[in-house]
Design a protein around this motif. Sequence first.
Motif, PDB file in Angstrom:
ATOM      1  N   LEU A   1      61.877  -3.411 -50.191  1.00 44.05           N
ATOM      2  CA  LEU A   1      60.759  -2.933 -49.384  1.00 44.05           C
ATOM      3  C   LEU A   1      60.012  -4.112 -48.780  1.00 44.05           C
ATOM      4  CD1 LEU A   1      58.899  -0.559 -48.497  1.00 44.05           C
ATOM      5  CD2 LEU A   1      57.585  -0.968 -50.603  1.00 44.05           C
ATOM      6  N   GLN A   2      59.808  -4.046 -47.491  1.00 46.99           N
ATOM      7  CA  GLN A   2      59.077  -5.096 -46.770  1.00 46.99           C
ATOM      8  C   GLN A   2      57.983  -4.451 -45.926  1.00 46.99           C
ATOM      9  OE1 GLN A   2      59.738  -8.482 -47.004  1.00 46.99           O
ATOM     10  NE2 GLN A   2      61.320  -8.008 -48.538  1.00 46.99           N
ATOM     11  N   VAL A   3      56.813  -5.058 -45.921  1.00 44.24           N
ATOM     12  CA  VAL A   3      55.698  -4.571 -45.116  1.00 44.24           C
ATOM     13  C   VAL A   3      55.252  -5.692 -44.187  1.00 44.24           C
ATOM     14  CG1 VAL A   3      53.386  -3.592 -45.089  1.00 44.24           C
ATOM     15  CG2 VAL A   3      54.964  -3.026 -46.958  1.00 44.24           C
ATOM     16  N   LYS A   4      55.361  -5.461 -42.909  1.00 45.43           N
ATOM     17  CA  LYS A   4      54.950  -6.444 -41.909  1.00 45.43           C
ATOM     18  C   LYS A   4      53.630  -5.997 -41.286  1.00 45.43           C
ATOM     19  CE  LYS A   4      56.275  -8.293 -37.371  1.00 45.43           C
ATOM     20  NZ  LYS A   4      57.289  -8.225 -36.269  1.00 45.43           N
ATOM     21  N   THR A   5      52.648  -6.880 -41.314  1.00 40.71           N
ATOM     22  CA  THR A   5      51.366  -6.576 -40.691  1.00 40.71           C
ATOM     23  C   THR A   5      51.482  -6.758 -39.178  1.00 40.71           C
ATOM     24  OG1 THR A   5      50.142  -7.277 -42.644  1.00 40.71           O
ATOM     25  CG2 THR A   5      48.925  -7.181 -40.567  1.00 40.71           C
ATOM     26  N   VAL A   6      51.149  -5.734 -38.445  1.00 39.85           N
ATOM     27  CA  VAL A   6      51.151  -5.810 -36.975  1.00 39.85           C
ATOM     28  C   VAL A   6      49.711  -6.046 -36.505  1.00 39.85           C
ATOM     29  CG1 VAL A   6      51.772  -4.648 -34.824  1.00 39.85           C
ATOM     30  CG2 VAL A   6      53.183  -4.324 -36.877  1.00 39.85           C
ATOM     31  N   LEU A   7      48.873  -5.019 -36.580  1.00 41.49           N
ATOM     32  CA  LEU A   7      47.449  -5.197 -36.292  1.00 41.49           C
ATOM     33  C   LEU A   7      46.637  -5.236 -37.576  1.00 41.49           C
ATOM     34  CD1 LEU A   7      46.938  -2.818 -33.230  1.00 41.49           C
ATOM     35  CD2 LEU A   7      47.127  -5.305 -33.227  1.00 41.49           C
ATOM     36  N   GLY A   8      47.140  -4.531 -38.594  1.00 40.02           N
ATOM     37  CA  GLY A   8      46.413  -4.483 -39.848  1.00 40.02           C
ATOM     38  C   GLY A   8      45.189  -3.594 -39.768  1.00 40.02           C
ATOM     39  N   MET A   9      44.555  -3.364 -40.898  1.00 37.69           N
ATOM     40  CA  MET A   9      43.412  -2.456 -40.938  1.00 37.69           C
ATOM     41  C   MET A   9      42.146  -3.062 -40.359  1.00 37.69           C
ATOM     42  SD  MET A   9      43.888  -0.343 -44.486  1.00 37.69           S
ATOM     43  CE  MET A   9      44.566  -1.654 -45.466  1.00 37.69           C
ATOM     44  N   ASN A  10      42.173  -4.350 -40.078  1.00 38.59           N
ATOM     45  CA  ASN A  10      40.993  -4.977 -39.478  1.00 38.59           C
ATOM     46  C   ASN A  10      41.014  -4.913 -37.954  1.00 38.59           C
ATOM     47  OD1 ASN A  10      39.829  -5.734 -41.932  1.00 38.59           O
ATOM     48  ND2 ASN A  10      41.145  -7.550 -42.066  1.00 38.59           N
ATOM     49  N   GLY A  11      42.081  -4.328 -37.405  1.00 36.03           N
ATOM     50  CA  GLY A  11      42.153  -4.196 -35.960  1.00 36.03           C
ATOM     51  C   GLY A  11      41.032  -3.316 -35.430  1.00 36.03           C
ATOM     52  N   THR A  12      40.663  -3.538 -34.207  1.00 36.51           N
ATOM     53  CA  THR A  12      39.523  -2.840 -33.607  1.00 36.51           C
ATOM     54  C   THR A  12      39.880  -1.404 -33.266  1.00 36.51           C
ATOM     55  OG1 THR A  12      38.705  -4.907 -32.664  1.00 36.51           O
ATOM     56  CG2 THR A  12      37.866  -2.852 -31.716  1.00 36.51           C
ATOM     57  N   TYR A  13      38.998  -0.506 -33.642  1.00 38.80           N
ATOM     58  CA  TYR A  13      39.098   0.894 -33.210  1.00 38.80           C
ATOM     59  C   TYR A  13      37.828   1.217 -32.444  1.00 38.80           C
ATOM     60  CZ  TYR A  13      39.290   5.994 -33.280  1.00 38.80           C
ATOM     61  OH  TYR A  13      39.309   7.322 -32.910  1.00 38.80           O
TER      62      TYR A  13
END
Length: 884
Positions: A688-700
């Motif tokens: 299992l691999q998890v790659k951060t793209v924007l992550g939870m800190n990305g702007t909404y």
Amino acid sequence: MMWLAPFALLVTSLVHPSSQQDGNTTAPFPNATYPNATSPNPAAAVNASFSPPYYPAPWGTGAGEWASAYAKAQAFVSQLTLTEKVNLTTGVGWEGERCVGQNGAIPRLGFRSMCLQDSPVGVRDTDYNSVFPAGVNVAATFDRGLAYARGQAMGSEHQMKGSDVQLGPVAGPLGRAPEGGRNWEGFSPDPVLTGIQFAQTVQGIQSAGVIACGKHYIGNEQEHFRQSTEAAGYGYNISDAVSANIDDVTMHELYLWPFADAVRAGVASIMCSYNQVNNSYACQNSHMLNYLLKGELDYQGFVVTDWQGQHSGVGSALAGLDMTMPGDTLFNSGQSYWGANLTVAVLNGTVPQWRLDDMCIRIIAAWYYVGRDNASIPINFDAWTTDTYGYQHFFAKEGYTLINEHVDVRQEHADLIRQIGSASTVLLKNTNNALPLTGKEKFTAVFGDDAGDNPYGPNGCPDRGCDNGTLGMAWGSGSANFPYLVTPETAIQNEILSNNGVFQSITNNFAGMQIQQLASQASVAIVFVNADSGEGYITVDGNEGDRNNLTLWDGGDVLIQNVSAICNNTIVVIHSTGPLLLGNYSTNPNITAILWAGIPGEQSGNSIADVLYGRVNPGAKLPFTLAGAREDYGTDLLYIPNNGKGAPQIAFTEGVFIDYRALDRANVTPIYEFGYGLSYTTFSYSNLQVKTVLGMNGTYTPTTGSTPPAPTYGTVSNNTADYQFPSNLTYVPYYIYPYLNSTTLSTAANSSDYGDNSDVPLNSQNSSSQPLLPASGAPGGNPELYDVLYEVTATITNTGSIAGEEVPQLYISLGGPYDPNIVLRNFERLSIQPGMSATFTADITRRDLSNWDTVAQNWAISSYTKTIYVGSSSRKLPLSATLS
């Protein structure tokens, strides 16, 4: 005159929209009136019963991919007269034309009336059409490609019959209660599985140049009491349809979720449902239509009623309804809430012109959006008869002509139907590799009514309203006529005879002595059993649409027990519309294999034979949970009215905890869990691999700004003489027309109370710019909801000796105290050769990690820890990781 309903019908519920009720009272919405309320704990906010009004009805803007269709629609609608516009919005009446629903034509511009035709499994009420597997089977495939291909094939058959709108697919009912009669028309009680397959089906249908109609919006989770008139036929004395009382969080995180997927996929029409939602009818509920659908989801298509689902004229128009079907207040009444009454309402200013124009723009834009201007052909069938010649106006018995050209539209779809049937067959048990069979077994015996033919023929029961023979199709308006039905008995017999084997069958479940004798001779016994259900206007064996219980029908349990008590190699095949109780079959040593085959359509026998004899390695997964007891599901239907003569009330007190979520919360072990399914090979999960793209800190960014003012197209003459019944038009009895029978509005309306500004809900006629909702911004909602925050990969290895297909599933724990333990968020069906590996890839979007914030009226990611899981079912999740 009979074509003009008394205008009083239009205003009977005129004030009702301003007092519509729903439980979403935790925060002020723009233009909404609220009682005093505070923000409750989400877990305590479920018993909702008040629907706040929201006005005005948002006008379409051509957002997203709709710009070109809107430009064409605006040019077209600008040419229309008032009565031509009303014609577009109003059906001509039940059995008034050749389809189950048609609106009025515009002969002056060469625009024929639009044909709206059931069903979500094929072209209903005609001949030379295919019968496709049900939606629940499509869900069980967990295969996006097959969902799209089925939609495209169904759409092409509708297109070739001259149908403009296919009344499907279905995401309501979602499947709150496992006994729900029409759950099989939809996909799954999981909103993500339903949403993905719903959207794929929409895109498939519309790729064929036909308008898809997503239904039933919303809360239509049982057949009992969906219409007061229908309930009266069963002896229930109630004044109004049942109310589904759903809180704001549950609405967003469960029932609205798949409709958002469909809107984002471009669904061009949506059907509102019969029931009430929070004590306001779904087809005139301004919160459901104006706020959620057209406001928050930025829906650009049109909303059409379910047949006889309209309960007011002005009220429904201002609350966001765009088309009424079949047009009459009651079937063949000759009266309409719209038609001439809508003409009067626009002339007297009760319904502003911009609202009527918006209805028309949405309808015509849908026509252009799917390419009907290039794909439309004349209607070549008749929904009321398969005769070649008959009446164009069936009920009025006028216009005798050619009505059915018997066009064969099936093409090569039987191959796809057979493929989906086998790809949706779930292998639940396979002791000591009892399956696949070889076809060379010494003595094969088949048992069960469900294995054989309906003695009346495959279409011998109207709308499939019986349970005779094998269950290839359940009952109701979601059915279609079989061109043929390949039974399991026939397919298995062909298999055995091709190998010069011995085959015998008994298709009477109650032939006890003969069953025992045959079972004692069999080296393998295959028992076919079923459980049926359908739409509420048909009762089968005491089941008023909904199932009364979760047991097998027609003595199926006794049949299994009798055969398995004698034959120690008994294989059970189940055709059912949803979950059922399996008793001890999973642990009975004489029952060596169990398969669930759903509602597989015309190729039923061939599909199951392909799996039984190993031509297809099963890869399907359960789209629902098979629990050990009915109460394990945590929900049930309302079978007896609970509000005196008033509208029955169903409080969705379970919130988002239905199906596997309910069992997880209660820590109850199912017999077979959601997402479960075996294969003839084996698979392992690793890496299992998890790659951060924007992550939870990305702007909404919440959507801000305002809409443009409401546009109008063309002008409306105030000369009532322009709207009289044309002298050169032949009047057809019971037909719904837009024309007046008097030049004086009060006389034409047949009422002195025909509406004025004091009668309509506050702000409902306001055409000025309106504030955009924070969760809106594009069809499907705020575009940033669909930003990819993480990308997940895992390695899936076929550790067996034959090629097979596996469905790795991604679940997420959102971590909050009111969240389910886990929720499905993605999946992928992989085909893997023996000894080889494949990479499972899944995106996690902002929406996947968010909860609905009732105060902010927007989606938000909570501060609780988020954990992802990957595995082969909701209870077999060997891989996990915590999101940073």
